[in-house]
Enzyme design. Structure first.
Site, short mmCIF file in Angstrom:
data_model
loop_
_atom_site.label_atom_id
_atom_site.label_comp_id
_atom_site.label_asym_id
_atom_site.label_seq_id
_atom_site.Cartn_x
_atom_site.Cartn_y
_atom_site.Cartn_z
N LEU A 1 0.81 -1.22 0.00
CA LEU A 1 0.00 0.00 0.00
C LEU A 1 0.84 1.26 0.00
CD1 LEU A 1 -2.74 -1.11 2.55
CD2 LEU A 1 -2.74 -1.33 0.06
N HIS B 1 -3.59 4.24 -2.31
CA HIS B 1 -4.56 3.37 -1.63
C HIS B 1 -5.17 4.08 -0.42
CE1 HIS B 1 -1.66 0.28 -3.39
NE2 HIS B 1 -2.82 -0.13 -3.88
N GLY C 1 -9.49 3.58 -7.72
CA GLY C 1 -8.63 4.68 -8.14
C GLY C 1 -8.76 4.98 -9.63
P1 AMP Z 1 -3.92 -2.23 -6.64
O1 AMP Z 1 -3.48 -2.57 -5.26
O2 AMP Z 1 -2.84 -1.74 -7.52
O3 AMP Z 1 -4.78 -3.31 -7.27
O4 AMP Z 1 -4.88 -0.98 -6.49
C1 AMP Z 1 -5.97 -1.02 -5.60
C2 AMP Z 1 -6.81 0.21 -5.80
O5 AMP Z 1 -6.01 1.37 -5.55
C3 AMP Z 1 -7.31 0.35 -7.25
O6 AMP Z 1 -8.64 0.86 -7.21
C4 AMP Z 1 -6.35 1.33 -7.83
O7 AMP Z 1 -6.89 2.06 -8.91
C5 AMP Z 1 -6.10 2.24 -6.65
N1 AMP Z 1 -4.86 2.99 -6.83
C6 AMP Z 1 -3.63 2.49 -7.13
N2 AMP Z 1 -2.73 3.49 -7.29
C7 AMP Z 1 -3.42 4.65 -7.11
C8 AMP Z 1 -3.07 6.04 -7.15
N3 AMP Z 1 -1.83 6.44 -7.43
N4 AMP Z 1 -4.04 6.95 -6.91
C9 AMP Z 1 -5.31 6.55 -6.64
N5 AMP Z 1 -5.70 5.26 -6.58
C10 AMP Z 1 -4.78 4.32 -6.81
#
Ligand code: AMP
Length: 274
Positions: free
Chosen positions: A29, A33, A143
């Site tokens: 994270l 996140h 995100g």
């Molecule tokens: P992940 O752990 O990469 O699967 O991401 C989990 C959630 O966090 C997803 O909804 C992503 O789009 C969101 N997320 C990842 N990086 C970012 C970021 N830089 N800004 C906003 N949301 C993010």
């Protein structure tokens, strides 16, 4: 903060907490996140986060085994952010034997990440539907960094009449514009310096298109700028923001989306336009 690893533990926690907001993650994270957690808390409901590195959304050449994992660090961050519940299913809990169901979204899942990573969105849609069935949140927070993913999940929720509201949260960036991502941890120092060029090229392309420059030429120029920085563009495209179909001239709603390879890392980014 309650930590649930079995469905029984999860359901007991749900009963105790009442209506929830859900933040699905794959862990490792970062502030992106935590911005989702903050957005969920702002709705005034207890927040559940899930951490599950979902094998079915990784292709055979993808980084499933190497994907960064830091359970203890993640739990500390979620507790600090004010999460009430963390759902930590194992692969066996998520995919019990004899499972025979997969969710295939067409439409917004077809192009871009869908074309470059066959099976990726079926893996995403299936695990997100499972998470919704397990946690039964009122709202789920995603995100904008993964713009296409939000459109795919929203399409699935609408098509299957799932009783959950999808809430998009703006992308959190480093000071130099680079979209935060768990995979940025794989970048070398030099790559980390080059990586913000993707966002810079998107920003420049957006203002040129808004100023009336020809879309195809502008996108070609953006790919060239990115390549000059040592980043290998997969696509840089102007698309309808919801259907993800490419568009040749600026109409609304539109989004500029990009994916590129830098070293071993696939960079994803997108910005609103117009
Ligand atoms: P992940 O752990 O990469 O699967 O991401 C989990 C959630 O966090 C997803 O909804 C992503 O789009 C969101 N997320 C990842 N990086 C970012 C970021 N830089 N800004 C906003 N949301 C993010």
């Amino acid at each position: 903060m309650i930590i649930a690893r079995t469905l029984n533990e999860l359901h007991a926690a749900r009963e105790a907490l009442g209506p929830l907001g859900l933040v699905p993650t794959m862990g490792a994270l970062h502030e992106g996140h935590l911005a989702l957690v903050a957005a969920a808390l702002a709705a005034g409901r207890p927040v559940a986060a899930s951490i599950f590195v979902n094998p079915t959304q990784f292709g055979p050449k993808d980084d499933f085994k190497q994907y960064p994992r830091d359970e203890a660090g993640d739990l500390a961050k979620l507790e600090g952010a004010g999460c009430a519940l963390v759902w930590l299913p194992s692969v066996e809990v998520m995919y019990p034997p004899h499972g025979a169901t997969q969710i295939q979204v067409n439409g917004p899942a077809v192009h871009w990440e869908g074309a470059s990573r066959p099976g990726h969105f079926a893996g995403v849609a299936t695990v997100v539907a499972k998470l919704f069935g397990q946690v039964r949140p009122i709202a789920a927070y995603f995100g904008e960094k993964d713009w296409q993913q939000i459109q795919v999940v929203s399409r699935m929720v609408a098509d299957l009449h799932l009783p959950v509201r999808i809430v998009p949260v703006p992308t959190v960036r480093e000071h130099n514009g680079l979209a935060m991502s768990s995979r940025n941890a794989y970048l070398t120092a030099n790559e980390h310096n080059a990586a913000p060029m993707l966002h810079a090229a998107l920003t420049r392309a957006a203002s040129n298109i808004v100023a009336g420059l020809e879309v195809a030429k502008t996108l070609h120029q953006a790919r060239h700028e990115v390549a000059q920085a040592g980043i290998v563009p997969d696509y840089i495209a102007l698309v309808h923001a919801e259907t993800l179909e490419p568009i040749a001239t600026l109409t609304h709603p539109a989004r500029l989306i990009a994916a590129a390879k830098l070293g071993h890392v696939r960079l994803l980014d997108n910005i609103p336009i117009g």
